[in-house]
Design a protein around this motif. Structure first.
Motif, short mmCIF file in Angstrom:
data_model
loop_
_atom_site.label_atom_id
_atom_site.label_comp_id
_atom_site.label_asym_id
_atom_site.label_seq_id
_atom_site.Cartn_x
_atom_site.Cartn_y
_atom_site.Cartn_z
N PRO A 1 2.55 -14.31 12.80
CA PRO A 1 1.93 -13.65 11.66
C PRO A 1 1.97 -12.13 11.75
CG PRO A 1 0.59 -15.49 12.37
CD PRO A 1 1.66 -15.33 13.40
N GLU A 2 1.73 -11.57 12.93
CA GLU A 2 1.70 -10.11 13.07
C GLU A 2 3.09 -9.50 12.90
OE1 GLU A 2 -0.72 -7.73 13.29
OE2 GLU A 2 -1.87 -9.46 12.63
N TYR A 3 4.09 -10.13 13.47
CA TYR A 3 5.47 -9.64 13.31
C TYR A 3 5.84 -9.68 11.83
CZ TYR A 3 10.59 -9.42 14.12
OH TYR A 3 11.91 -9.08 14.12
N ALA A 4 5.54 -10.80 11.15
CA ALA A 4 5.85 -10.92 9.72
C ALA A 4 5.12 -9.86 8.91
CB ALA A 4 5.46 -12.32 9.23
N ARG A 5 3.87 -9.58 9.29
CA ARG A 5 3.09 -8.57 8.57
C ARG A 5 3.77 -7.21 8.60
NH1 ARG A 5 -1.28 -10.20 10.53
NH2 ARG A 5 -1.92 -11.46 8.74
N PHE A 6 4.28 -6.82 9.75
CA PHE A 6 4.96 -5.53 9.84
C PHE A 6 6.27 -5.53 9.03
CE2 PHE A 6 2.07 -4.71 13.36
CZ PHE A 6 1.84 -3.34 13.22
N ILE A 7 6.98 -6.66 9.04
CA ILE A 7 8.21 -6.77 8.26
C ILE A 7 7.92 -6.60 6.77
CG2 ILE A 7 10.03 -8.36 7.51
CD1 ILE A 7 10.59 -7.36 10.25
N PHE A 8 6.91 -7.29 6.28
CA PHE A 8 6.57 -7.22 4.86
C PHE A 8 6.05 -5.83 4.48
CE2 PHE A 8 5.93 -12.02 5.03
CZ PHE A 8 7.06 -12.28 4.28
N ASP A 9 5.20 -5.26 5.31
CA ASP A 9 4.66 -3.93 5.01
C ASP A 9 5.78 -2.89 4.92
OD1 ASP A 9 2.02 -4.64 4.77
OD2 ASP A 9 1.47 -4.12 6.83
N ALA A 10 6.70 -2.93 5.87
CA ALA A 10 7.80 -1.96 5.88
C ALA A 10 8.69 -2.13 4.66
CB ALA A 10 8.62 -2.11 7.16
N ASN A 11 8.95 -3.39 4.28
CA ASN A 11 9.81 -3.62 3.13
C ASN A 11 9.14 -3.20 1.83
OD1 ASN A 11 12.40 -4.54 2.25
ND2 ASN A 11 11.42 -6.36 1.40
N ALA A 12 7.83 -3.42 1.74
CA ALA A 12 7.11 -2.99 0.54
C ALA A 12 7.15 -1.47 0.40
CB ALA A 12 5.66 -3.48 0.61
N GLU A 13 7.01 -0.76 1.51
CA GLU A 13 7.08 0.70 1.46
C GLU A 13 8.49 1.15 1.09
OE1 GLU A 13 6.35 4.61 4.36
OE2 GLU A 13 6.21 2.58 5.18
N PHE A 14 9.50 0.51 1.69
CA PHE A 14 10.88 0.87 1.42
C PHE A 14 11.24 0.68 -0.04
CE2 PHE A 14 15.36 -0.66 1.19
CZ PHE A 14 16.00 0.53 1.51
N ARG A 15 10.78 -0.41 -0.64
CA ARG A 15 11.15 -0.73 -2.01
C ARG A 15 10.16 -0.20 -3.05
NH1 ARG A 15 15.41 -3.98 -1.81
NH2 ARG A 15 15.78 -5.14 0.12
N GLY A 16 9.02 0.31 -2.59
CA GLY A 16 8.04 0.81 -3.53
C GLY A 16 7.45 -0.27 -4.40
N ILE A 17 7.13 -1.43 -3.79
CA ILE A 17 6.60 -2.57 -4.53
C ILE A 17 5.16 -2.82 -4.10
CG2 ILE A 17 8.87 -3.62 -4.82
CD1 ILE A 17 8.18 -5.51 -2.50
N PRO A 18 4.42 -3.62 -4.88
CA PRO A 18 3.04 -3.93 -4.50
C PRO A 18 2.97 -4.59 -3.12
CG PRO A 18 3.45 -4.60 -6.77
CD PRO A 18 4.78 -4.21 -6.19
N ALA A 19 1.98 -4.22 -2.34
CA ALA A 19 1.82 -4.75 -0.98
C ALA A 19 1.03 -6.05 -1.03
CB ALA A 19 1.12 -3.72 -0.09
#
Length: 282
Positions: A128-146
């Motif tokens: 879960p923690e690894y996935a959380r960092f992956i999703f957070d980074a991608n949301a920032e990169f794409r400028g999408i809702p977190a």
């Protein structure tokens, strides 16, 4: 349905209408020649239904324009191409959760999944923690809702399939993925521990492609094969969903060639353990 796909279907429909009009046929007359209901003619020429290849052949012949069949088939081929390409911008406009729910459904509908990951841990094996960092980074990169928490929940729910006795999972992971970190060292350590423990589990085959392995085929990008019906490839801007027999066979061959160079069992554990030790953590 994506806007670009619908626009292309409407363009094909407009061309069908143009051919009908030029032939002097009313919709009901064309339907009679085609042996279908007038409502189908209406749906096809208004871009409300995707025509089959046979529909286009029959349409061109009924309109007295068999010379236009190749043009129509080309427009339909363009439609299929647009259906294969799925823009991340559209898929993730509302965050990651929707796409993760699609992944859950695809996994539920699949008996055998084969995959290759080049620079990260496969989603099915992520903590879960690894996935959380992956999703957070991608949301920032794409400028999408977190929508990270909902996305992580869906990803963890998807992992329940790992314990389904009717399913098998065969994954190849490049050794580089054991070292590339998009998360703090302690999170990566926990993730590597999970990978280590997955090696040798029933229904899960995990192979590591070592840095020094001689490869019959290089690994240019990640891909996942769902049974023998679908290959999904991720790029930075879009996903490709390939369903053609030739495409599937090509990716199966790529997977087989790479699998020949992978390490399994105890050697795979040693490679994972070496990456874990490089973090210099307890």
């Amino acid at each position: 349905m994506s806007t670009d796909y619908q626009t292309a279907r409407e363009a094909l429909g407009a061309r069908l209408r143009e051919l009908r009009t030029e032939s002097g046929l009313e919709g009901k007359d064309l339907a009679a020649k085609l042996g279908c209901q007038p409502s189908k003619v209406s749906r096809l020429q208004n871009g409300k239904q995707t025509p089959a290849s046979a529909d286009l052949t029959a349409w061109a012949q009924a309109c007295g324009r068999p010379d236009c069949e190749a043009e129509l088939q080309g427009l339909r081929a363009g439609l299929e191409m647009k259906q294969r390409h799925r823009s991340w911008r559209r898929q993730l406009a509302g965050g990651h959760r929707g796409r993760q729910e699609i992944a859950v459904r695809q996994t539920d509908a699949t008996k055998a999944i084969r995959g290759l990951e080049v620079s990260r841990v496969p989603g099915l094996f992520q903590t879960p923690e690894y996935a959380r960092f992956i999703f957070d980074a991608n949301a920032e990169f794409r400028g999408i809702p977190a929508t990270t928490e909902a996305a992580v929940e869906a990803r963890m729910r998807r992992q329940e399939s790992l314990y389904d006795p009717a399913k098998t999972f065969r994954f190849l992971v490049c050794e580089a993925a054991l070292y590339h970190r998009s998360c703090p060292a302690d999170v990566m350590a926990e993730q590597l521990d999970r990978l280590y423990n997955l090696v040798g589990q029933r229904r899960i085959e995990l192979g590591i492609l070592p840095f020094g392995a001689q490869l019959r085929r290089t690994a240019p990008h990640a891909f996942w094969i769902y049974d023998r019906r679908l290959v999904i490839i991720e790029t930075i801007s879009e996903e490709l969903w390939l369903t053609g027999e030739d495409d599937i066979q090509l990716y199966e061959r790529a997977w087989d060639w790479l699998a020949d160079s992978a390490e399994y069992g105890a050697p795979a554990r040693r490679l994972i353990g070496r990456a874990r030790a490089s973090l210099d953590l307890p």
